[in-house]
Design an enzyme around this catalytic site. Structure first.
Site, PDB file in Angstrom:
ATOM      1  N   MET A 108       0.800  -1.223   0.000  1.00 13.54           N
ATOM      2  CA  MET A 108       0.000   0.000   0.000  1.00 13.54           C
ATOM      3  C   MET A 108       0.840   1.285   0.000  1.00 13.54           C
ATOM      4  SD  MET A 108      -2.789  -1.526  -0.383  1.00 13.54           S
ATOM      5  CE  MET A 108      -4.154  -0.383  -0.204  1.00 13.54           C
ATOM      6  N   ARG A 109       2.048   1.232  -0.542  1.00 17.90           N
ATOM      7  CA  ARG A 109       2.862   2.442  -0.678  1.00 17.90           C
ATOM      8  C   ARG A 109       2.999   2.781  -2.156  1.00 17.90           C
ATOM      9  NH1 ARG A 109       3.452   4.922   4.063  1.00 17.90           N
ATOM     10  NH2 ARG A 109       5.159   6.061   3.112  1.00 17.90           N
ATOM     11  N   HIS A 129      -4.676  -5.101  -8.798  1.00 19.88           N
ATOM     12  CA  HIS A 129      -5.558  -4.019  -8.365  1.00 19.88           C
ATOM     13  C   HIS A 129      -6.996  -4.517  -8.392  1.00 19.88           C
ATOM     14  CE1 HIS A 129      -6.925   0.062  -7.706  1.00 19.88           C
ATOM     15  NE2 HIS A 129      -7.842  -0.166  -8.626  1.00 19.88           N
ATOM     16  N   GLU A 184      -8.855 -12.738  -7.959  1.00 17.87           N
ATOM     17  CA  GLU A 184      -7.464 -12.274  -7.821  1.00 17.87           C
ATOM     18  C   GLU A 184      -6.530 -13.463  -7.607  1.00 17.87           C
ATOM     19  OE1 GLU A 184      -6.657  -8.921  -5.216  1.00 17.87           O
ATOM     20  OE2 GLU A 184      -8.754  -8.325  -5.248  1.00 17.87           O
TER      21      GLU A 184
END
Ligand code: GAR
Length: 210
Positions: free
Chosen positions: A91-92, A110, A175
């Site tokens: 999450m960076r 995503h 996913e």
């Protein structure tokens, strides 16, 4: 086999799906490192239990200095001889420098059908928009967040009465199916870029995937 690092920030369910696929010696990527920017990421425990090397490079102490944070990550990646990166719930946002160094060698997953709903809260936004199809995308990472060339997508229906949680779970199952296939293509060299788009040559598609 291409030595691959999985970068995580949390739960790590996509990481698990990749580890499970790569447990097969015929899978073209070897997961040589799981790296987290948070020491409390649940996925780290699972990776360690699976006998995979893990590393933590906390992003918080670096504050806004993303380049210094990434330099610390690069050290770990180099120490483990990493040639490919799979972002899995990492999450960076990465700098242009980092994405350039790993250009063509770094994937992200995503939780939307890009280019719809880049960024956060994708399931809430899909419900708010009233779309009938939602899904997930694996793409090569470029400096623009969630903008890189699309490698693979899987779609799910949005059902009457869906909550964001129900929709997220339906997408997540896809996913877990999609990401191992996409990583296998990258690791096996099946991907080619032409005019900024990904061409697949002899890539076996998982069923119902376009
Ligand atoms: C996944 O749904 C992934 O697509 C999403 O976070 C979740 C991580 O779950 N990624 C992003 O939103 C990237 N901006 P996981 O840790 O269980 O794989």
């Amino acid at each position: 086999r291409r030595r691959t690092a999985i970068l995580i920030s949390g739960r790590g369910s996509n990481m698990r799906a990749l580890l499970a696929a790569a447990a097969d010696p015929a899978f073209p990527a070897e997961i040589a490192l799981v790296l987290s920017n948070r020491a409390d990421a649940a996925g780290l425990l699972h990776a360690a239990e699976a006998g995979i090397a893990t590393a933590v490079v906390e992003s918080r102490p670096f504050g806004k200095d993303r380049a210094a944070f990434e330099a610390a990550m690069e050290k770990e990646l180099a120490a483990h001889g990493i040639g490919l990166i799979a972002l899995a719930g990492f999450m960076r946002v990465l700098t242009e420098g980092f994405t350039a160094r790993w250009s063509g060698r770094m994937l992200n997953i995503h939780p939307s059908l890009l280019p719809a709903f880049p960024g956060l809260d994708t399931h809430e936004r899909a419900l708010a928009a009233g779309v009938r199809l939602h899904g997930c995308t694996v793409h090569l990472v470029t400096p623009g967040v969630d903008e890189g060339p699309i490698v693979a997508q899987a779609a799910v229906p949005v059902l009457p009465g869906d909550t964001a949680e129900a929709l997220a779970a339906r997408v997540l199952a896809e996913e877990h199916r999609l990401y191992p296939a996409a990583l296998a293509w990258l690791a096996a060299g099946t991907l080619r870029l032409e005019d900024g788009r990904v061409l697949l040559e002899d890539a076996p598609l998982p069923s119902a995937t376009a």
